[in-house]
Design an enzyme around this catalytic site. Sequence first.
Site, PDB file in Angstrom:
ATOM      1  N   ASN A 104       0.876  -1.062   0.460  1.00 48.25           N
ATOM      2  CA  ASN A 104       0.119   0.075  -0.580  1.00 48.25           C
ATOM      3  C   ASN A 104       0.698   1.204   0.069  1.00 48.25           C
ATOM      4  O   ASN A 104       2.027   1.254  -0.121  1.00 48.25           O
ATOM      5  CB  ASN A 104      -0.901  -0.060   0.755  1.00 48.25           C
ATOM      6  CG  ASN A 104      -2.830   0.770   0.494  1.00 48.25           C
ATOM      7  OD1 ASN A 104      -2.707   1.711   0.051  1.00 48.25           O
ATOM      8  ND2 ASN A 104      -3.268   0.106   1.068  1.00 48.25           N
ATOM      9  N   HIS A 130       2.991  -0.367  -2.411  1.00 43.85           N
ATOM     10  CA  HIS A 130       3.553  -1.023  -3.134  1.00 43.85           C
ATOM     11  C   HIS A 130       5.087  -1.266  -3.108  1.00 43.85           C
ATOM     12  O   HIS A 130       5.735  -2.254  -4.049  1.00 43.85           O
ATOM     13  CB  HIS A 130       2.585  -2.028  -4.392  1.00 43.85           C
ATOM     14  CG  HIS A 130       1.950  -2.443  -4.304  1.00 43.85           C
ATOM     15  ND1 HIS A 130       0.774  -1.982  -3.153  1.00 43.85           N
ATOM     16  CD2 HIS A 130       0.675  -2.417  -4.945  1.00 43.85           C
ATOM     17  CE1 HIS A 130      -0.297  -2.343  -2.880  1.00 43.85           C
ATOM     18  NE2 HIS A 130      -0.484  -2.640  -3.977  1.00 43.85           N
ATOM     19  N   HIS A 205      -1.060 -10.382  -2.754  1.00 46.85           N
ATOM     20  CA  HIS A 205      -1.846  -9.605  -3.946  1.00 46.85           C
ATOM     21  C   HIS A 205      -2.367 -10.207  -5.004  1.00 46.85           C
ATOM     22  O   HIS A 205      -2.406 -10.071  -6.198  1.00 46.85           O
ATOM     23  CB  HIS A 205      -1.382  -8.840  -4.676  1.00 46.85           C
ATOM     24  CG  HIS A 205      -1.934  -7.094  -4.713  1.00 46.85           C
ATOM     25  ND1 HIS A 205      -2.565  -7.511  -5.515  1.00 46.85           N
ATOM     26  CD2 HIS A 205      -1.487  -5.681  -4.659  1.00 46.85           C
ATOM     27  CE1 HIS A 205      -2.695  -5.793  -5.776  1.00 46.85           C
ATOM     28  NE2 HIS A 205      -2.079  -5.022  -5.418  1.00 46.85           N
ATOM     29  N   SER A 206      -2.453 -11.820  -4.310  1.00 41.56           N
ATOM     30  CA  SER A 206      -3.737 -12.543  -5.395  1.00 41.56           C
ATOM     31  C   SER A 206      -4.771 -10.987  -5.766  1.00 41.56           C
ATOM     32  O   SER A 206      -5.444 -11.347  -4.878  1.00 41.56           O
ATOM     33  CB  SER A 206      -3.923 -14.046  -4.811  1.00 41.56           C
ATOM     34  OG  SER A 206      -3.242 -14.786  -4.957  1.00 41.56           O
ATOM     35  N   TYR A 207      -5.214 -11.855  -7.126  1.00 40.51           N
ATOM     36  CA  TYR A 207      -6.171 -11.333  -7.645  1.00 40.51           C
ATOM     37  C   TYR A 207      -7.970 -12.584  -7.874  1.00 40.51           C
ATOM     38  O   TYR A 207      -7.212 -13.448  -8.094  1.00 40.51           O
ATOM     39  CB  TYR A 207      -6.503 -10.705  -9.224  1.00 40.51           C
ATOM     40  CG  TYR A 207      -6.081  -9.463  -8.445  1.00 40.51           C
ATOM     41  CD1 TYR A 207      -4.028  -9.036  -8.591  1.00 40.51           C
ATOM     42  CD2 TYR A 207      -6.478  -8.822  -9.260  1.00 40.51           C
ATOM     43  CE1 TYR A 207      -4.247  -8.252  -8.329  1.00 40.51           C
ATOM     44  CE2 TYR A 207      -6.015  -7.280  -9.312  1.00 40.51           C
ATOM     45  CZ  TYR A 207      -4.430  -7.225  -9.104  1.00 40.51           C
ATOM     46  OH  TYR A 207      -3.733  -5.426  -9.121  1.00 40.51           O
ATOM     47  N   ASP A 270     -11.232   0.487  -3.591  1.00 39.61           N
ATOM     48  CA  ASP A 270     -10.164   0.028  -3.283  1.00 39.61           C
ATOM     49  C   ASP A 270      -9.796   0.964  -1.706  1.00 39.61           C
ATOM     50  O   ASP A 270      -9.021   1.797  -1.931  1.00 39.61           O
ATOM     51  CB  ASP A 270      -9.460   1.017  -4.629  1.00 39.61           C
ATOM     52  CG  ASP A 270      -7.787   0.420  -4.436  1.00 39.61           C
ATOM     53  OD1 ASP A 270      -7.181   0.466  -3.209  1.00 39.61           O
ATOM     54  OD2 ASP A 270      -7.301   1.567  -5.286  1.00 39.61           O
ATOM     55  N   GLU A 335      -6.153  -8.124   0.522  1.00 40.37           N
ATOM     56  CA  GLU A 335      -4.720  -7.990   0.690  1.00 40.37           C
ATOM     57  C   GLU A 335      -4.481  -7.088   2.763  1.00 40.37           C
ATOM     58  O   GLU A 335      -5.277  -6.392   2.889  1.00 40.37           O
ATOM     59  CB  GLU A 335      -3.871  -6.746   0.227  1.00 40.37           C
ATOM     60  CG  GLU A 335      -3.982  -7.020  -1.464  1.00 40.37           C
ATOM     61  CD  GLU A 335      -3.693  -4.974  -2.138  1.00 40.37           C
ATOM     62  OE1 GLU A 335      -3.133  -5.115  -1.891  1.00 40.37           O
ATOM     63  OE2 GLU A 335      -4.668  -5.460  -2.703  1.00 40.37           O
TER      64      GLU A 335
HETATM   65  C1  GLA Z   1      -3.926  -2.028  -4.348  1.00 37.45           C
HETATM   66  C2  GLA Z   1      -4.509  -0.801  -4.328  1.00 37.45           C
HETATM   67  C3  GLA Z   1      -4.204  -0.674  -5.360  1.00 37.45           C
HETATM   68  C4  GLA Z   1      -3.735  -0.860  -6.652  1.00 37.45           C
HETATM   69  C5  GLA Z   1      -3.307  -2.176  -6.518  1.00 37.45           C
HETATM   70  C6  GLA Z   1      -2.534  -2.447  -7.671  1.00 37.45           C
HETATM   71  O1  GLA Z   1      -5.082  -3.352  -4.078  1.00 37.45           O
HETATM   72  O2  GLA Z   1      -4.424  -0.191  -3.124  1.00 37.45           O
HETATM   73  O3  GLA Z   1      -5.083   0.716  -5.839  1.00 37.45           O
HETATM   74  O4  GLA Z   1      -2.899  -0.008  -6.997  1.00 37.45           O
HETATM   75  O5  GLA Z   1      -2.888  -2.576  -5.782  1.00 37.45           O
HETATM   76  O6  GLA Z   1      -3.013  -1.944  -8.907  1.00 37.45           O
END
Ligand code: GLA
Length: 370
Positions: A104, A130, A205-207, A270, A335
Site C-alpha cells: 500500500n 507497494h 496481492h492475489s486477485y 479500493d 490484501e
Molecule cells: C492495491 C492498491 C490499488 C492498486 C493495486 C495494484 O490494491 O490499493 O490502488 O494500486 O494495488 O494495481
Amino acid sequence: MKATTIILLALFIVVSGCKPKPEATSPISEITWGNEGDNVIKLFTLTNKNGMEVKITNFGAVINSIVVPDRNGKMENVVLGFDSLQPYQGTHPYFGSLVGRYGNRIALGKFSLDGNLYTLAINNGINHLHGGIKGFNKQVFNIDTTWSAADSSVISLSHLSPDMDEGYPGNLKVNVTYILTGNNEIKIRYEAETDKPTVLNLTNHSYFNLTACRENILNHEMAIMADSITPTDTTLIPTGILAPVAGTPFDFTVAHKIGERIDQVPGGYDLNYKLRNKTGQLVQAAEVYEPVSGRVLQAFTTEPGVQFYTGNFLDGSLTGFNGIKYERHYGFCLEAQHFPDSPNKPQFPTVVLKPGEKYTQLTVYKFSVK
Ligand code: GLA
C-alpha cells in the site's frame, strides 16, 4: 518364557518402527520456468490429498495459480495470472505477488523514523506504492525448503533486502512459507528481522475470481468482518480517522453482491477495512461466495486490516491463462495488511520493526463449496 516374551516384544517394536512410512500423497513438483539475470527461476506445484493444486514461483514469491473444485468437483484455477514467467518480469498489477517492503501507500514517498527522514520512489501519482520501483514482487527469492506430508505440502522462500533498498533502512531478512493443507487452505506465514529500525508491511496481492474467469467478480457475494474503514483523500492516502461503514456502500458486515452498490463508489472498491483484531490474533477477515460454481473463499489474518480492491485498473490489456483478457473487475484482492501510510500516522497500529524484534504474520485463504 518371560524372557522370550520380552525379546519378541522388543523385536516387534523394532520391526514395526522400521516399517516404511505411508507413501506421501501430496507431492511437490518443480520445473525450471526461466531466468532472471543469472538466477534460475522455478515454478513449484504443491498438491494436497484432495487434488487441490497451488503453483508458486521463487520470482516475487508469486502465487501463480490456485486450482480448487466447484460444487460438482470440477477443478479450475481461481486466481489471475500468466502462463509464463516473462509477463511477471514486466509491468503488471502485482498478480499473486508478495508485496513489500510496504504494501500500500506512503504519502509523498516520505517518512521519518528516529529523527531521520527517508525518501522513497514516487510510483503512484504523488505517492509511494507497494515497495517502489523494484519491490519484492520483482525479487528472486531463495528456495529454502520444500516438504510434503500425507495430506499437505509446504514451500519456504527467503530474501535478503539490503540496507537502503528502495530507500528503506536496515538489512532485512524476509521469510515466507506457503502451506497447502489437507483442508484446502493456503496458509501464508511471514517472518522478518532487521539490523536497523525500519518499517514493514507485507501482503499477498492475489486477485481471486471464483468463476474461473467465466465472468467478472460483480456477482460474487462478499462479507467483510469490519465495522469501519480508513477513509482516504483523492490520492488514496488515509485521512487518519476511522469511519463507520454502517449506512454506506462500504458496509459488507452482511454479505452483498460486490456489484450491488459499486456504482456508488467512484472507480470501484479500493480501500482498507479495520478488522476486529486488537491483539494480533487470527481473525476472519472475509467470506466470499460465488453462487454459480458454489465456491467459497474465507480469508483469515493476524493483521489489523485488509485492503479490498476490485481490479479497477484492469482494462483488458493483459492476457492471462487460456488467452483470457483481464477486463475491469475480473478479480478482487483481499490484501491482509497494516493500514496505508501508517509510518506517517502515529494513531495507526505501528509498522516499525526494530533490531532484535521478529515480524510475524499469518494469513489463511480457505476454499470450500456450498
Ligand atoms: C492495491 C492498491 C490499488 C492498486 C493495486 C495494484 O490494491 O490499493 O490502488 O494500486 O494495488 O494495481
